[in-house]
Design a protein around this motif. Structure first.
Motif, PDB file in Angstrom:
ATOM      1  N   THR A   1       0.830  -1.205   0.000  1.00 43.64           N
ATOM      2  CA  THR A   1       0.000   0.000   0.000  1.00 43.64           C
ATOM      3  C   THR A   1       0.867   1.258   0.000  1.00 43.64           C
ATOM      4  O   THR A   1       1.817   1.373   0.764  1.00 43.64           O
ATOM      5  N   GLY A   2       0.526   2.199  -0.892  1.00 43.23           N
ATOM      6  CA  GLY A   2       1.231   3.469  -0.939  1.00 43.23           C
ATOM      7  C   GLY A   2       2.555   3.455  -1.664  1.00 43.23           C
ATOM      8  O   GLY A   2       3.321   4.418  -1.567  1.00 43.23           O
ATOM      9  N   GLN A   3       2.853   2.414  -2.429  1.00 40.98           N
ATOM     10  CA  GLN A   3       4.134   2.326  -3.125  1.00 40.98           C
ATOM     11  C   GLN A   3       4.036   2.699  -4.609  1.00 40.98           C
ATOM     12  O   GLN A   3       5.016   2.583  -5.333  1.00 40.98           O
TER      13      GLN A   3
ATOM     14  N   GLN B   1      -2.211  -5.802  -3.823  1.00 45.24           N
ATOM     15  CA  GLN B   1      -1.275  -5.274  -2.831  1.00 45.24           C
ATOM     16  C   GLN B   1      -0.770  -6.365  -1.894  1.00 45.24           C
ATOM     17  O   GLN B   1       0.083  -6.124  -1.051  1.00 45.24           O
ATOM     18  N   ARG B   2      -1.300  -7.567  -2.027  1.00 44.63           N
ATOM     19  CA  ARG B   2      -0.873  -8.675  -1.177  1.00 44.63           C
ATOM     20  C   ARG B   2      -0.479  -9.855  -2.077  1.00 44.63           C
ATOM     21  O   ARG B   2      -1.297 -10.728  -2.364  1.00 44.63           O
ATOM     22  N   PRO B   3       0.763  -9.903  -2.549  1.00 44.02           N
ATOM     23  CA  PRO B   3       1.168 -10.960  -3.482  1.00 44.02           C
ATOM     24  C   PRO B   3       1.502 -12.278  -2.774  1.00 44.02           C
ATOM     25  O   PRO B   3       2.624 -12.792  -2.867  1.00 44.02           O
ATOM     26  N   SER B   4       0.546 -12.812  -2.044  1.00 47.17           N
ATOM     27  CA  SER B   4       0.752 -14.100  -1.379  1.00 47.17           C
ATOM     28  C   SER B   4       0.266 -15.221  -2.279  1.00 47.17           C
ATOM     29  O   SER B   4      -0.431 -14.992  -3.281  1.00 47.17           O
ATOM     30  N   VAL B   5       0.600 -16.450  -1.910  1.00 45.06           N
ATOM     31  CA  VAL B   5       0.228 -17.601  -2.743  1.00 45.06           C
ATOM     32  C   VAL B   5      -1.271 -17.840  -2.717  1.00 45.06           C
ATOM     33  O   VAL B   5      -1.812 -18.514  -3.598  1.00 45.06           O
ATOM     34  N   ASN B   6      -1.971 -17.304  -1.725  1.00 48.10           N
ATOM     35  CA  ASN B   6      -3.432 -17.439  -1.698  1.00 48.10           C
ATOM     36  C   ASN B   6      -4.106 -16.545  -2.730  1.00 48.10           C
ATOM     37  O   ASN B   6      -5.197 -16.849  -3.205  1.00 48.10           O
TER      38      ASN B   6
ATOM     39  N   PHE C   1       0.882 -15.580 -16.443  1.00 47.45           N
ATOM     40  CA  PHE C   1       1.288 -14.177 -16.498  1.00 47.45           C
ATOM     41  C   PHE C   1       2.808 -14.118 -16.576  1.00 47.45           C
ATOM     42  O   PHE C   1       3.483 -13.978 -15.548  1.00 47.45           O
ATOM     43  N   PRO C   2       3.386 -14.248 -17.774  1.00 49.72           N
ATOM     44  CA  PRO C   2       4.852 -14.228 -17.872  1.00 49.72           C
ATOM     45  C   PRO C   2       5.463 -12.876 -17.556  1.00 49.72           C
ATOM     46  O   PRO C   2       6.610 -12.798 -17.136  1.00 49.72           O
ATOM     47  N   ALA C   3       4.713 -11.800 -17.751  1.00 50.00           N
ATOM     48  CA  ALA C   3       5.224 -10.452 -17.469  1.00 50.00           C
ATOM     49  C   ALA C   3       4.684 -10.001 -16.121  1.00 50.00           C
ATOM     50  O   ALA C   3       3.462 -10.003 -15.895  1.00 50.00           O
ATOM     51  N   ARG C   4       5.590  -9.623 -15.222  1.00 50.94           N
ATOM     52  CA  ARG C   4       5.192  -9.234 -13.872  1.00 50.94           C
ATOM     53  C   ARG C   4       5.897  -7.937 -13.487  1.00 50.94           C
ATOM     54  O   ARG C   4       7.079  -7.763 -13.784  1.00 50.94           O
ATOM     55  N   LEU C   5       5.150  -7.093 -12.823  1.00 49.45           N
ATOM     56  CA  LEU C   5       5.648  -5.782 -12.419  1.00 49.45           C
ATOM     57  C   LEU C   5       5.469  -5.655 -10.915  1.00 49.45           C
ATOM     58  O   LEU C   5       4.361  -5.805 -10.411  1.00 49.45           O
ATOM     59  N   SER C   6       6.570  -5.396 -10.219  1.00 49.54           N
ATOM     60  CA  SER C   6       6.505  -5.339  -8.764  1.00 49.54           C
ATOM     61  C   SER C   6       7.014  -3.999  -8.263  1.00 49.54           C
ATOM     62  O   SER C   6       8.136  -3.596  -8.566  1.00 49.54           O
ATOM     63  N   PHE C   7       6.167  -3.338  -7.483  1.00 52.80           N
ATOM     64  CA  PHE C   7       6.605  -2.193  -6.711  1.00 52.80           C
ATOM     65  C   PHE C   7       7.156  -2.721  -5.375  1.00 52.80           C
ATOM     66  O   PHE C   7       7.317  -3.922  -5.197  1.00 52.80           O
ATOM     67  N   ARG C   8       7.447  -1.841  -4.454  1.00 54.85           N
ATOM     68  CA  ARG C   8       8.061  -2.276  -3.198  1.00 54.85           C
ATOM     69  C   ARG C   8       7.085  -3.141  -2.403  1.00 54.85           C
ATOM     70  O   ARG C   8       5.917  -2.793  -2.236  1.00 54.85           O
ATOM     71  N   VAL C   9       7.580  -4.295  -1.936  1.00 57.23           N
ATOM     72  CA  VAL C   9       6.802  -5.178  -1.082  1.00 57.23           C
ATOM     73  C   VAL C   9       7.485  -5.267   0.275  1.00 57.23           C
ATOM     74  O   VAL C   9       8.607  -4.778   0.463  1.00 57.23           O
ATOM     75  N   THR C  10       6.808  -5.902   1.229  1.00 54.00           N
ATOM     76  CA  THR C  10       7.271  -5.846   2.609  1.00 54.00           C
ATOM     77  C   THR C  10       8.221  -6.969   2.980  1.00 54.00           C
ATOM     78  O   THR C  10       8.910  -6.866   4.008  1.00 54.00           O
TER      79      THR C  10
ATOM     80  N   GLY D   1       7.058   4.625  -6.671  1.00 54.34           N
ATOM     81  CA  GLY D   1       7.176   4.341  -8.095  1.00 54.34           C
ATOM     82  C   GLY D   1       8.401   3.565  -8.494  1.00 54.34           C
ATOM     83  O   GLY D   1       8.562   3.233  -9.665  1.00 54.34           O
ATOM     84  N   ASP D   2       9.280   3.266  -7.562  1.00 55.45           N
ATOM     85  CA  ASP D   2      10.448   2.437  -7.861  1.00 55.45           C
ATOM     86  C   ASP D   2       9.968   0.993  -8.037  1.00 55.45           C
ATOM     87  O   ASP D   2       9.323   0.443  -7.140  1.00 55.45           O
ATOM     88  N   MET D   3      10.293   0.370  -9.174  1.00 54.29           N
ATOM     89  CA  MET D   3       9.710  -0.937  -9.462  1.00 54.29           C
ATOM     90  C   MET D   3      10.670  -1.802 -10.267  1.00 54.29           C
ATOM     91  O   MET D   3      11.662  -1.326 -10.840  1.00 54.29           O
TER      92      MET D   3
END
Length: 817
Positions: free
Chosen positions: A479-481, A634-639, A649-658, A679-681
């Motif tokens: 959240t907020g990233q 905002q919650r990239p867990s396995v669930n 989804f071969p293309a993935r974009l990740s902002f900062r995670v915890t 915005g750093d990703m």
């Protein structure tokens, strides 16, 4: 008289003595350099110096790496101590001399200096020339500079910093840096051109007789010969032959007679002459044959399409909104980034701290260089031989502690470079506005189908991706990233490049506030379910219906592509534009449809498999027919990001995670937990991971763009998706006494094709979605087709027309029709 004469002589003599003394001083200076003894001494000095330099340079190739620390630490230690540590064959002075000439200045080109000194010394001692000193000097200067630039460019641009980078020297590196900045890869062209020009002028080349048969002439080094050798060389002018027999091959080349060519190949000319005479006759005889074999008869559809194109021109999908204007860039904010720069002091401090940290852990490095980006600076290091990469990788936290930085990311090694990268956040970050990205040539001149300006790389280059080729994008971030801003950047990029007839959005916003601004462009760019009030979907139940409706749209499109003989959306639309597809048979121009889901975690919690199954189906099959997915969470867990979704989804974009676990879930590797936010990703496309700074687009900017588009004339309504009722709707609500007028015709169509599909009724009977859906419900209530099975076609319960006639007769008797 004698006395007067003596006085006069005595009076004039001092003037002459003064003049002679002043002249004798200047004569002494000139005569000293003309003294043969000085020449002889200087000659021996140059000979010995050339041997000294050659030996020192040669020793540097084997001992230079070991002596580098000795030379650089000379100021801290004494001469005697440094001399004992020097490994150069000529001791400390040999190490110092070779270090400056080879490492600091000329690189391997320093080996041109000893031969020059040797030739000059030989000339002074023995009063003769081995080779022309002037020509050797010119050759050495050119070859030295040319070799410096070549080796410098190779090590600077291709190989990077390696153990053999000293071959170019400091001069070569600076020349390569300058040439690479001005010419880029055109430096190689410059090197080739300069080499050819030098060869032409130095060796006096006037022509290249590569394709003429002449007597071979010996290749001599005329440019390197002395005057005596050049004068003693044999020439026709020194012969006593008669003038009639003399030729001047240098000034005016005399063409060779044709007789030797005929003697060398006596059969070939006659054969060629015969072929040239007979060829036109055979060509005339063969001309009618290929025209009938190559050209195939055109079908009636192609002929009709060509006639329609001649009469009406190609179909223009944008004709309904021909006056539509794309939003101008002036609607977006422009930020001043001149004040935000990384200073040289900051670079030097970070470099020193990185080197100090590595040295503390006994890790030596050969070189280090920095690449400044908008958010982070990449420091590329080359470790000493024998250093394990894992040792440097494990120092991530120690380097972050020494730099007092928010997060350090180590890339070990950088793919394709052979170096190790350390990404250090900048103290003052550069604001990357969306206007600065969309106004670049890379975005304005792109020919991609669905171009998206994702942001700027570490090297300040704008990265423009093609969503049509990705073909789906999974976005994650705490959240907020900057996750929602990143989605707005994707939507805004597409709004600036695609006409409303070419693109439609299906927006799913469980938060209900993130995408509300785009409701103003409903009649231009949005798609929705029939009878739906709002185009932006916020209710979970409507999300499930929309996803299943998209699956039906996917199947309908595949049926249309099958009938058109096209493999993908681009081929199908090309045929439709060329008027090769009949709209009366259900064909139409198909726009791209992009499904944007802002929060998948909430949908997975409330709907679970009802959402996962259609998303997985769309991700697996929808690429070819122009339906693409952009799913964010905002919650990239396995669930939430299950294995079924992640695999498609071969293309993935990740902002900062915890956490590192979330980073591995979204990217299959760590690093997203080390980002600095705002915005750093990281973009993972295949095996490469690219660090980007997402552009910033503010809410007022989106509002201005949407108002500009919404104020223009749009379509009558949003793009309607196929109708989907879900499980709550069923045959219990259908009154068969009020059957549709086309009920029997639809029943016969379904039984004949043995396919219970709403799209089949729509295409064959030329009906809308709503009426075709009601007919399917009536057929289900009558027992002709089975119940709804999700996105699959319904089962046809009546297998032949005889059974259908009996069922229809029973219905007519029961309901009085």
């Amino acid at each position: 008289m004698a006395e007067n004469t003596y006085k006069s002589n005595n009076f004039k003599k001092p003037e002459k003595e003064k003049k002679s003394k002043s002249k004798s001083g200047s004569r002494f200076n000139l005569e000293f350099f003309k003294d043969p003894r000085f020449h002889l001494a200087s000659g021996f000095f140059l000979l010995i110096l050339s041997l000294f330099l050659f030996t020192a340079f040669l020793s540097y190739l084997f001992t230079g790496k070991a002596d580098q620390s000795v030379v650089e630490g000379l100021a801290d230690s004494g001469l005697l101590e440094s001399g004992k540590e020097a490994d150069n064959w000529l001791g400390l002075y040999g190490a110092i001399t070779s270090h400056y000439f080879v490492f600091k200045w000329f690189g391997i080109s320093a080996f041109f200096i000893p031969p020059l000194l040797f030739l000059l010394g030989f000339r002074l001692v023995f009063k003769r020339e081995l080779l022309s000193f002037y020509n050797v000097f010119i050759l050495s200067v050119f070859a030295g500079l040319w070799l410096c630039l070549l080796l410098g460019y190779l090590t600077h641009s291709i190989a990077g910093a390696t153990e053999i980078s000293f071959l170019s020297g400091g001069l070569g590196y600076e020349l390569a840096y300058l040439a690479d900045s001005l010419l880029g890869w055109g430096t190689f062209l410059f090197l080739v051109l300069s080499l050819f020009i030098f060869i032409i002028y130095f060796f006096n080349v006037t022509s290249i007789n590569a394709f003429t048969v002449r007597d071979p002439k010996p290749m001599g080094n005329d440019a390197l010969m002395t005057e005596e050798e050049r004068n003693s060389k044999y020439s026709d002018e020194r012969d006593n032959w008669p003038e009639l027999a003399t030729t001047e091959p240098v000034a005016v080349p005399v063409p060779e007679p044709k007789a030797p060519e005929l003697v060398a190949e006596p059969v070939k000319p006659a054969t060629e002459l015969k072929l040239d005479v007979e060829a036109p006759k055979r060509d005339k005889e063969k001309k009618p044959e290929p025209s009938f074999v190559i050209e195939e008869p055109k079908s009636d559809t192609d002929q009709l399409a060509e006639q329609l194109v001649e009469q009406q021109g190609f179909y223009d999908p944008a004709l309904d909104l021909k006056n539509y204007k794309f939003p101008p860039l002036e609607l977006l904010n422009e930020y001043d980034t001149a004040k935000v720069q990384v200073t040289q002091e900051e670079l030097n401090q970070n470099k020193d701290k990185i080197i100090a940290t590595l040295v503390n852990f006994k890790i030596g490095i050969q070189s280090i260089k920095a690449t400044i980006g908008p958010t982070v600076t990449l420091y590329e290091i080359v470790p000493d031989a024998g250093i394990k990469i894992s040792r440097i990788k494990n120092l991530e936290d120690d380097i972050a502690l020494s730099l007092s930085a928010l997060g350090i990311r180590i890339i070990a090694p950088i793919p394709g470079k052979g170096t190790i990268g350390i990404e250090v956040p900048n103290k003052n970050r550069e604001m990357v506005g969306i206007r600065s990205v969309l106004s670049t040539v890379a975005f304005q001149k792109t020919e991609k189908e669905l171009p998206v300006a994702l942001g700027k790389t570490i090297s300040n280059e704008v990265l423009v991706i093609d969503l049509a080729k990705m073909p789906h994008l999974l976005v994650a971030g705490a959240t907020g990233q900057g996750k929602s801003v990143g989605l707005n950047v994707i939507l805004t990029s597409l709004l600036y490049k695609r006409h409303p007839s070419q693109l439609k959005f299906v927006l799913v916003d469980p938060k209900k506030v993130e995408m509300s601004l785009f409701s103003k462009i409903e009649r231009h760019y949005l798609a929705k379910l029939p009878n739906s009030e709002e185009a932006i979907i916020t209710d979970t139940k409507k999300v499930v219906n929309t996803l299943n409706s998209l699956c039906i749209e996917m199947e309908n499109r595949y049926e249309m592509l099958k009938e058109a003989g096209a493999k993908n959306l681009k081929e199908y639309n090309a045929k439709f534009i060329a008027r090769k597809l009949n709209p009366k048979e259900g064909h139409r121009f198909l726009p791209y449809v992009i499904l944007v889901v802002d929060e998948l975690a909430d949908l997975m919690m409330t709907a679970g498999k009802e959402v996962e199954t259609p998303i997985a189906r769309l991700a697996q099959l929808a690429r070819a027919i122009g339906i693409h997915l952009v799913v964010a969470t905002q919650r990239p867990s396995v669930n939430v990001i299950t294995g079924v979704i992640k695999a498609n989804f071969p293309a993935r974009l990740s902002f900062r995670v915890t956490s590192k676990i979330d980073s591995r879930t979204i990217l299959d590797t760590g690093g997203a937990d080390q980002l600095v936010g705002m915005g750093d990703m990281l973009l993972s496309a295949g095996s490469d991971i690219i660090r980007l700074q997402s552009p910033f687009v503010d809410t007022p900017e989106i509002e201005r763009v949407c108002e500009y588009i919404g104020s223009q004339r749009g379509y009558e309504s949003a793009y309607l998706l196929p109708e989907y009722e879900g499980d709550e709707g069923g045959p219990a609500d259908v009154d068969l006494s009020e059957r549709d007028a086309l009920f029997e015709e639809a029943a016969k169509l379904i039984v004949a094709h043995q396919q219970g599909s709403t799209s089949l009724i729509q295409r064959k009977l030329k009906l809308g979605y709503n009426r075709a859906g009601r007919l399917i419900d009536q057929l289900e209530a009558a027992g002709i087709v089975g119940p709804f099975e999700g996105s699959k076609a319904r089962e046809v319960l009546v297998k032949d027309e005889l059974s259908l006639e009996q069922l229809l007769s029973a219905l007519n008797e029961k309901h009085g029709q």
